[in-house]
Write a protein that holds these residues in place. Structure first.
Motif, PDB file in Angstrom:
ATOM      1  N   ALA A 102       0.823  -1.209   0.000  1.00  0.00           N
ATOM      2  CA  ALA A 102       0.000   0.000   0.000  1.00  0.00           C
ATOM      3  C   ALA A 102       0.856   1.257   0.000  1.00  0.00           C
ATOM      4  O   ALA A 102       0.524   2.252  -0.666  1.00  0.00           O
ATOM      5  CB  ALA A 102      -0.926  -0.012   1.217  1.00  0.00           C
ATOM      6  N   VAL A 103       1.957   1.240   0.739  1.00  0.00           N
ATOM      7  CA  VAL A 103       2.884   2.378   0.729  1.00  0.00           C
ATOM      8  C   VAL A 103       3.447   2.580  -0.674  1.00  0.00           C
ATOM      9  O   VAL A 103       3.508   3.709  -1.191  1.00  0.00           O
ATOM     10  CB  VAL A 103       4.018   2.163   1.748  1.00  0.00           C
ATOM     11  N   GLU A 104       3.846   1.482  -1.301  1.00  0.00           N
ATOM     12  CA  GLU A 104       4.371   1.555  -2.658  1.00  0.00           C
ATOM     13  C   GLU A 104       3.337   2.136  -3.623  1.00  0.00           C
ATOM     14  O   GLU A 104       3.680   2.877  -4.550  1.00  0.00           O
ATOM     15  CB  GLU A 104       4.778   0.152  -3.133  1.00  0.00           C
ATOM     16  N   ALA A 105       2.060   1.828  -3.372  1.00  0.00           N
ATOM     17  CA  ALA A 105       0.985   2.333  -4.232  1.00  0.00           C
ATOM     18  C   ALA A 105       0.547   3.743  -3.845  1.00  0.00           C
ATOM     19  O   ALA A 105      -0.292   4.346  -4.529  1.00  0.00           O
ATOM     20  CB  ALA A 105      -0.212   1.383  -4.174  1.00  0.00           C
ATOM     21  N   GLY A 106       1.078   4.277  -2.742  1.00  0.00           N
ATOM     22  CA  GLY A 106       0.768   5.640  -2.337  1.00  0.00           C
ATOM     23  C   GLY A 106      -0.604   5.826  -1.709  1.00  0.00           C
ATOM     24  O   GLY A 106      -1.216   6.891  -1.846  1.00  0.00           O
ATOM     25  N   LYS A 107      -1.090   4.818  -0.995  1.00  0.00           N
ATOM     26  CA  LYS A 107      -2.415   4.890  -0.384  1.00  0.00           C
ATOM     27  C   LYS A 107      -2.318   5.192   1.102  1.00  0.00           C
ATOM     28  O   LYS A 107      -1.374   4.768   1.784  1.00  0.00           O
ATOM     29  CB  LYS A 107      -3.163   3.561  -0.570  1.00  0.00           C
ATOM     30  N   LEU A 125       7.876  -0.438  10.037  1.00  0.00           N
ATOM     31  CA  LEU A 125       6.666  -0.008   9.343  1.00  0.00           C
ATOM     32  C   LEU A 125       6.274   1.416   9.741  1.00  0.00           C
ATOM     33  O   LEU A 125       5.864   2.216   8.887  1.00  0.00           O
ATOM     34  CB  LEU A 125       5.513  -0.962   9.637  1.00  0.00           C
ATOM     35  N   ALA A 126       6.374   1.729  11.025  1.00  0.00           N
ATOM     36  CA  ALA A 126       6.036   3.076  11.483  1.00  0.00           C
ATOM     37  C   ALA A 126       6.942   4.109  10.823  1.00  0.00           C
ATOM     38  O   ALA A 126       6.484   5.181  10.405  1.00  0.00           O
ATOM     39  CB  ALA A 126       6.149   3.159  13.005  1.00  0.00           C
ATOM     40  N   ARG A 127       8.227   3.778  10.707  1.00  0.00           N
ATOM     41  CA  ARG A 127       9.171   4.685  10.051  1.00  0.00           C
ATOM     42  C   ARG A 127       8.859   4.805   8.561  1.00  0.00           C
ATOM     43  O   ARG A 127       8.903   5.899   7.991  1.00  0.00           O
ATOM     44  CB  ARG A 127      10.599   4.173  10.248  1.00  0.00           C
ATOM     45  N   LEU A 128       8.520   3.676   7.942  1.00  0.00           N
ATOM     46  CA  LEU A 128       8.212   3.670   6.516  1.00  0.00           C
ATOM     47  C   LEU A 128       7.016   4.558   6.195  1.00  0.00           C
ATOM     48  O   LEU A 128       7.069   5.390   5.275  1.00  0.00           O
ATOM     49  CB  LEU A 128       7.936   2.236   6.055  1.00  0.00           C
ATOM     50  N   VAL A 354       2.913   4.832  14.999  1.00  0.00           N
ATOM     51  CA  VAL A 354       3.783   4.909  16.183  1.00  0.00           C
ATOM     52  C   VAL A 354       3.027   4.405  17.405  1.00  0.00           C
ATOM     53  O   VAL A 354       3.570   3.638  18.222  1.00  0.00           O
ATOM     54  CB  VAL A 354       4.286   6.351  16.403  1.00  0.00           C
ATOM     55  N   GLU A 355       1.762   4.809  17.532  1.00  0.00           N
ATOM     56  CA  GLU A 355       0.947   4.303  18.634  1.00  0.00           C
ATOM     57  C   GLU A 355       0.752   2.793  18.503  1.00  0.00           C
ATOM     58  O   GLU A 355       0.739   2.066  19.498  1.00  0.00           O
ATOM     59  CB  GLU A 355      -0.408   5.013  18.654  1.00  0.00           C
TER      60      GLU A 355
END
Length: 387
Positions: A102-107, A125-128, A354-355
Motif C-alpha cells: 500500500a505504501v508503494e501504491a501511495g495509499k 513499518l512506522a518509520r516507513l 507509532v501508537e
C-alpha cells in the motif's frame, strides 16, 4: 447533495473481525446511512473493494451486502483509480507485506492491531509510513466504547482526585472444540501462527492505559497455557502452544498501579465481558463495555468486617450510574468515520503507526517478562534509525 466517493481496499474481510466489525458494522453501516458529512458539506461515501484469499467467501460476502467489487489480487485492487485507503485486518503474519504494498501504491493506510509480529518490524513499518508522508492509523476501538468514554469523562473532570489503581478483568471461556465448537479460530492458540492472548490483548491495554490514565512505565507478566489440547475447525486435535491467559501488573506514570487479567479460560461472573475498577483519593468507578458506575468520597459507606454475620448491605446499590449524556455508536464505526475525515479533510487522527508500535512493544516486553520472571521497564519508543 454532492458526494465524495472514497475507494477502500479491505484486505482480510473473510475473517471474523474484518467481516463483522469493519465491513458490516462500519463501512456498510456508513453507506446505509448515506455517508458522513465532509467539511465542505459533501457526503463521504466509502466504496469498498473486498480482498482475500478465498474467492468463494469473497463472492458470498459481496452478494450478502450488495457489493460488486472483490478480488483475490491485492495489486489489482490497489491499482484501481478511485482507491485512496488500504485497510488490513489479515492475520498479523501477513500484514507487513500488505502495508508495504500500500505504501508503494501511495495509499493512506488503516489497519488492525498488532501492526506487526515483533517490535523491530513494527518500528520499521512506522518509520516507513511516516517517511512516505501518507496518512496512517491503527484501530484502537476500546477508546470508543461507551463505558470507557464515560470513564474518560470522569478522569478528565477530576472526579478521582489522585488515581491510585486500575483493576481490569477481561475474558470468557473459549470452548476447546471437541464437544462444543470453539468461538475463536485455532490459530489463536498456535505460537507459530502468531497466536497468544498477550499479543492480542496487551496491544489494547497499552493504548487504554496510556490514553485514559497515564503512560505505562513498567510491566510484569505471568502467562499460562491452561488448556494444552484443543480441536481445530476441522475437528482435528492439536497441541496449544500459545498462552490462553495472561496476568499483568503495570506501573504507570505518577505511581498508578494497574492489574489486568486477560483470559480465554474463565467463566464470566461480571456484568460485562470486560470491566475496569478505578480507585482514587476522591472517588471510584467501575466501567464495562457500555455501562459505568461511580462512588464519590462523600458517598462512600463504611463497611464493617465481620465474617460471623451474613452480609446485609447491597454493595452494588451504593453506586451511582454515570449517565450517557450523548448517543454512542459502534466503536469501530466511530473510528472509521474519524479516519475517513482524516483522509478527506485532514481532520485529526492521533492513533498512528507509532501508537500501534507501542502496543507491540508492550506485548513483546510482556512475553519477555514472563520468560524471565521479572519486572521490565518500558522505555520511551523511538522510530528513528539506529536508536
Amino acid at each position: 447533495m454532492n458526494e465524495r466517493r472514497v475507494g477502500i481496499v479491505m484486505n482480510g474481510v473473510t475473517g471474523r473481525m474484518g467481516l463483522r466489525q469493519h465491513l458490516e458494522r462500519s463501512i456498510v453501516a456508513i453507506r446505509e446511512q448515506g455517508g458522513i458529512a465532509a467539511a465542505d458539506g459533501s457526503m463521504i461515501i466509502p466504496e469498498p473493494i473486498l480482498v482475500g484469499r478465498n474467492e468463494l467467501k469473497l463472492r458470498r460476502i459481496a452478494e450478502q451486502y450488495g457489493l460488486t467489487r472483490w478480488t483475490t489480487d491485492l495489486s489489482e485492487a490497489l491499482a484501481e483509480p478511485d482507491v485512496e485507503i488500504y485497510f488490513d485486518s489479515q492475520l498479523t503474519q501477513l500484514r507487513e507485506k500488505g502495508v508495504r504494498a500500500a505504501v508503494e501504491a501511495g495509499k493512506a493506510i488503516y489497519c488492525e492491531k498488532p501492526i506487526a509480529e515483533g517490535l523491530d518490524a513494527a518500528v520499521d513499518l512506522a518509520r516507513l509510513v511516516r517517511d512516505s508522508g501518507l496518512k496512517n492509523g491503527v484501530v484502537q476501538d476500546k477508546l470508543s466504547l461507551p463505558g470507557l468514554r464515560k470513564l474518560k469523562r470522569l478522569v478528565d473532570g477530576g472526579f478521582f482526585g489522585r488515581i491510585l489503581s486500575v483493576r481490569g478483568e477481561f475474558g470468557y471461556w473459549v470452548f476447546e472444540g471437541d464437544w462444543q465448537e470453539a468461538q475463536r479460530p485455532a490459530w489463536n492458540y498456535k505460537q507459530a501462527e502468531g497466536g497468544g492472548i498477550v499479543v492480542d490483548m496487551f496491544c489494547h491495554w497499552r493504548y487504554v492505559l496510556d490514553q485514559i490514565f497515564a503512560p505505562v512505565r513498567s510491566v510484569y507478566c505471568q502467562g499460562a497455557v491452561h488448556i494444552p489440547t484443543r480441536w481445530d475447525e476441522q475437528g482435528t486435535e492439536y497441541a496449544a502452544t500459545a498462552e490462553d491467559a495472561a496476568y499483568g501488573v503495570f506501573e504507570l506514570e505518577g505511581g498508578i498501579i494497574a492489574q489486568l487479567n486477560s483470559s480465554w479460560t474463565t467463566r464470566v461472573f461480571r456484568d460485562e465481558l470486560v470491566e475496569f475498577q478505578v480507585d482514587g483519593t476522591e472517588g471510584s468507578a467501575v466501567a464495562g463495555l457500555r455501562n459505568c458506575h461511580a462512588q464519590h468520597r462523600s458517598a462512600t459507606p463504611k463497611p464493617v468486617w465481620n465474617p460471623d454475620l451474613p452480609v446485609t448491605e447491597k454493595f452494588r446499590d451504593q453506586w451511582s450510574v454515570v449517565p450517557d449524556n450523548e448517543v454512542f455508536d459502534n466503536g469501530f464505526k466511530v473510528q472509521w468515520e474519524m479516519f475517513l475525515r482524516h483522509v478527506v479533510d485532514d481532520a485529526p487522527f492521533t492513533w498512528d503507526f507509532v501508537e500501534g508500535a507501542k502496543g507491540v512493544q508492550l506485548a513483546e516486553l510482556g512475553l519477555q517478562s514472563w520468560r524471565e520472571g521479572r519486572k521490565l521497564e518500558v522505555p520511551a519508543l523511538s522510530i528513528e534509525a539506529g536508536s
